[in-house]
Design a protein around this motif. Structure first.
Motif, PDB file in Angstrom:
ATOM      1  N   SER A   1      -5.391  -7.625  72.540  1.00  0.00           N
ATOM      2  CA  SER A   1      -6.684  -8.302  72.637  1.00  0.00           C
ATOM      3  C   SER A   1      -6.617  -9.294  73.789  1.00  0.00           C
ATOM      4  O   SER A   1      -5.531  -9.683  74.220  1.00  0.00           O
ATOM      5  CB  SER A   1      -7.005  -9.048  71.337  1.00  0.00           C
ATOM      6  N   TYR A   2      -7.765  -9.689  74.281  1.00  0.00           N
ATOM      7  CA  TYR A   2      -7.776 -10.695  75.340  1.00  0.00           C
ATOM      8  C   TYR A   2      -7.114 -11.977  74.874  1.00  0.00           C
ATOM      9  O   TYR A   2      -6.419 -12.649  75.617  1.00  0.00           O
ATOM     10  CB  TYR A   2      -9.211 -10.968  75.800  1.00  0.00           C
ATOM     11  N   GLU A   3      -7.312 -12.298  73.599  1.00  0.00           N
ATOM     12  CA  GLU A   3      -6.733 -13.534  73.057  1.00  0.00           C
ATOM     13  C   GLU A   3      -5.209 -13.469  73.074  1.00  0.00           C
ATOM     14  O   GLU A   3      -4.544 -14.402  73.516  1.00  0.00           O
ATOM     15  CB  GLU A   3      -7.237 -13.766  71.630  1.00  0.00           C
ATOM     16  N   SER A   4      -4.639 -12.355  72.597  1.00  0.00           N
ATOM     17  CA  SER A   4      -3.177 -12.261  72.567  1.00  0.00           C
ATOM     18  C   SER A   4      -2.591 -12.225  73.977  1.00  0.00           C
ATOM     19  O   SER A   4      -1.546 -12.814  74.243  1.00  0.00           O
ATOM     20  CB  SER A   4      -2.721 -11.033  71.772  1.00  0.00           C
TER      21      SER A   4
ATOM     22  N   ILE B   1      -0.380 -17.919  78.883  1.00  0.00           N
ATOM     23  CA  ILE B   1      -0.270 -19.396  78.826  1.00  0.00           C
ATOM     24  C   ILE B   1       1.155 -19.787  78.429  1.00  0.00           C
ATOM     25  O   ILE B   1       1.736 -20.715  79.007  1.00  0.00           O
ATOM     26  CB  ILE B   1      -1.311 -19.970  77.848  1.00  0.00           C
ATOM     27  N   SER B   2       1.730 -19.078  77.492  1.00  0.00           N
ATOM     28  CA  SER B   2       3.110 -19.350  77.064  1.00  0.00           C
ATOM     29  C   SER B   2       4.082 -19.171  78.238  1.00  0.00           C
ATOM     30  O   SER B   2       4.996 -19.972  78.419  1.00  0.00           O
ATOM     31  CB  SER B   2       3.486 -18.440  75.902  1.00  0.00           C
ATOM     32  N   ALA B   3       3.884 -18.128  79.019  1.00  0.00           N
ATOM     33  CA  ALA B   3       4.758 -17.872  80.178  1.00  0.00           C
ATOM     34  C   ALA B   3       4.626 -18.994  81.208  1.00  0.00           C
ATOM     35  O   ALA B   3       5.626 -19.451  81.780  1.00  0.00           O
ATOM     36  CB  ALA B   3       4.409 -16.533  80.793  1.00  0.00           C
ATOM     37  N   ILE B   4       3.408 -19.457  81.430  1.00  0.00           N
ATOM     38  CA  ILE B   4       3.196 -20.545  82.375  1.00  0.00           C
ATOM     39  C   ILE B   4       3.879 -21.825  81.887  1.00  0.00           C
ATOM     40  O   ILE B   4       4.574 -22.504  82.650  1.00  0.00           O
ATOM     41  CB  ILE B   4       1.682 -20.790  82.619  1.00  0.00           C
ATOM     42  N   LYS B   5       3.714 -22.141  80.606  1.00  0.00           N
ATOM     43  CA  LYS B   5       4.332 -23.344  80.041  1.00  0.00           C
ATOM     44  C   LYS B   5       5.844 -23.290  80.144  1.00  0.00           C
ATOM     45  O   LYS B   5       6.481 -24.278  80.468  1.00  0.00           O
ATOM     46  CB  LYS B   5       3.901 -23.524  78.585  1.00  0.00           C
ATOM     47  N   SER B   6       6.429 -22.111  79.865  1.00  0.00           N
ATOM     48  CA  SER B   6       7.893 -22.015  79.928  1.00  0.00           C
ATOM     49  C   SER B   6       8.389 -22.123  81.369  1.00  0.00           C
ATOM     50  O   SER B   6       9.495 -22.607  81.621  1.00  0.00           O
ATOM     51  CB  SER B   6       8.378 -20.723  79.289  1.00  0.00           C
ATOM     52  N   THR B   7       7.568 -21.716  82.321  1.00  0.00           N
ATOM     53  CA  THR B   7       7.926 -21.815  83.729  1.00  0.00           C
ATOM     54  C   THR B   7       7.889 -23.262  84.188  1.00  0.00           C
ATOM     55  O   THR B   7       8.739 -23.706  84.964  1.00  0.00           O
ATOM     56  CB  THR B   7       6.992 -20.960  84.594  1.00  0.00           C
ATOM     57  N   LEU B   8       6.895 -24.000  83.684  1.00  0.00           N
ATOM     58  CA  LEU B   8       6.761 -25.398  84.073  1.00  0.00           C
ATOM     59  C   LEU B   8       7.838 -26.237  83.434  1.00  0.00           C
ATOM     60  O   LEU B   8       8.299 -27.209  83.880  1.00  0.00           O
ATOM     61  CB  LEU B   8       5.378 -25.922  83.668  1.00  0.00           C
TER      62      LEU B   8
ATOM     63  N   ASP C   1      -2.818 -15.793  75.371  1.00  0.00           N
ATOM     64  CA  ASP C   1      -1.809 -16.632  74.722  1.00  0.00           C
ATOM     65  C   ASP C   1      -0.433 -16.396  75.332  1.00  0.00           C
ATOM     66  O   ASP C   1       0.322 -17.343  75.593  1.00  0.00           O
ATOM     67  CB  ASP C   1      -1.758 -16.374  73.212  1.00  0.00           C
ATOM     68  N   THR C   2      -0.101 -15.143  75.559  1.00  0.00           N
ATOM     69  CA  THR C   2       1.189 -14.802  76.163  1.00  0.00           C
ATOM     70  C   THR C   2       1.270 -15.336  77.586  1.00  0.00           C
ATOM     71  O   THR C   2       2.290 -15.877  78.007  1.00  0.00           O
ATOM     72  CB  THR C   2       1.402 -13.272  76.155  1.00  0.00           C
TER      73      THR C   2
END
Length: 162
Positions: free
Chosen positions: A146-149, A155-162, A152-153
């Protein structure tokens, strides 16, 4: 087309029709190579209107995508949604998430004609029972998308990169 040519040499009597949907420079290149092969088994469909695409997917024995670069091809999700086995390039960004080796298709290198032909021959030999299980695996995978999942993935990848 090179992989198809290899298949033609190995098992010409069992080879299904190859339908190519493409446009622009690739269409001209495909047309030229198909003429070289000199077979009636290659059909160049050109550009197909989106509303007519489901008929193409449903008629496939196997869906093939051999892009050299494609970050998230929608066609993978479309093929999954109808349950057709997939042989696609390792360069399709979403392939690793949706194509499970031997379960609903195979991931190949885009220029490895021998490997591609071997995987296509394998998929084409699958029994009706195996094809039914492939369709179920693919449809189950697509239900989880889904677009939501996906967002979410991402955004999670971006956060872990930062």
């Amino acid at each position: 087309l090179k992989a198809y040519e290899s298949l033609m040499k190995q098992c010409p009597e069992q080879l299904p029709q190859l339908v190519i949907v493409c446009e622009g420079p690739l269409e001209r290149l495909a047309s030229s190579k198909a003429s070289e092969l000199g077979t009636q088994n290659v059909v160049l469909a050109g550009t197909v209107d989106y509303e007519n695409m489901p008929a193409y997917y449903h008629s496939c024995d196997v869906f093939i995508l051999l892009s050299y670069s494609d970050c998230n091809p929608l066609v993978i999700l479309e093929a999954l949604s109808v349950g057709v086995p997939i042989v696609c390039t390792s360069r399709a960004g979403n392939a690793v998430d949706f194509v499970h080796e031997g379960c609903n298709g195979y991931i190949v290198e885009p220029d490895a004609e021998v490997q591609i032909a071997r995987r296509l021959r394998e998929v084409l030999s699958w029994s009706p029972e195996k094809r039914s299980s492939v369709a179920q695996v693919s449809k189950d995978l697509i239900k989880k998308t889904s677009y939501e999942s996906v967002s979410d993935t991402f955004i999670s990848a971006i956060k872990s990169t930062l």
